[in-house]
Write an enzyme that holds these catalytic residues in place. Structure first.
Site, PDB file in Angstrom:
ATOM      1  CG  HIS A 133     -49.812  43.410  69.767  1.00 56.91           C
ATOM      2  ND1 HIS A 133     -50.032  42.869  71.019  1.00 56.91           N
ATOM      3  CD2 HIS A 133     -49.566  44.731  69.969  1.00 56.91           C
ATOM      4  CE1 HIS A 133     -49.922  43.817  71.931  1.00 56.91           C
ATOM      5  NE2 HIS A 133     -49.639  44.960  71.324  1.00 56.91           N
ATOM      6  CD  GLU A 192     -49.316  48.250  67.461  1.00 51.48           C
ATOM      7  OE1 GLU A 192     -50.176  47.366  67.651  1.00 51.48           O
ATOM      8  OE2 GLU A 192     -48.980  49.060  68.352  1.00 51.48           O
TER       9      GLU A 192
END
Length: 182
Positions: A157, A154
């Protein structure tokens, strides 16, 4: 409620941007967005809700995946001891990482990637993350195993990195070559 229609797919430029820090104290709007991201993950893991709304199951979601270039992530998963990680974080940073590496045996997947990508994604076995929680408090999380992999995915990202960028020998079909002679 967020659905798969809200998830941007690979090829969308927002997934390749370095996300902007979220101003602190947090706005009500940012808190609501993060809450909706976490709600999506919880719903996606509930078989009845997932089937009703055609949700793909996910354990993590970053704001760029819903089209927002902001440093916000949501995670809903457990570790090998069944300790639950169900939280939202703002401006997360990995502040330490182990030398030891690990990976998921079957490779990684992503809600923004609608195809299977073969290959091993090397990740640090242990990390420490510093971030702001929904109460505007600084938190530090020491993570290992599967949660450490999820948080690295994550946080990648937020830096414009897709999981397959970390697979050795992978060539991104959406990356444009810049011709220096132009």
């Amino acid at each position: 409620m967020l659905t798969m229609k809200d998830i941007v797919r690979e090829g969308n430029p927002v997934l390749r941007e370095v996300a902007k820090p979220v101003p602190v104290p947090l706005s009500d709007e940012d808190k609501q967005t993060a809450k909706r991201m976490l709600e999506f993950l919880i719903n996606s893991q509930n078989p009845e809700i997932a089937e009703k709304y055609s949700l793909r199951p996910g354990v993590g979601l970053a704001a760029p995946q819903i089209g927002l270039s902001k440093q916000m992530i949501a995670v809903h998963t457990t570790d090998e001891n069944e300790k639950e990680y169900s939280l939202v974080l703002f401006n997360p940073k990995i502040i330490s990482e182990s030398v030891e590496m690990t990976h998921l045996e079957g490779g990684e997947g992503c809600l923004s990637v609608d195809r299977e990508v073969q290959g091993i994604v090397p990740r640090h076995a242990r990390i420490t993350v510093k971030a702001i929680n929904e109460n505007n408090e600084e938190v530090r999380l020491k993570l290992k195993g599967f949660p450490a992999i999820v948080f690295q995915h994550e946080i990648d990202h937020l830096n414009g990195i897709m999981f397959y960028d970390r697979i050795e020998g992978w060539v991104d079909p959406y990356k444009r070559e810049i011709n220096p002679s132009l």
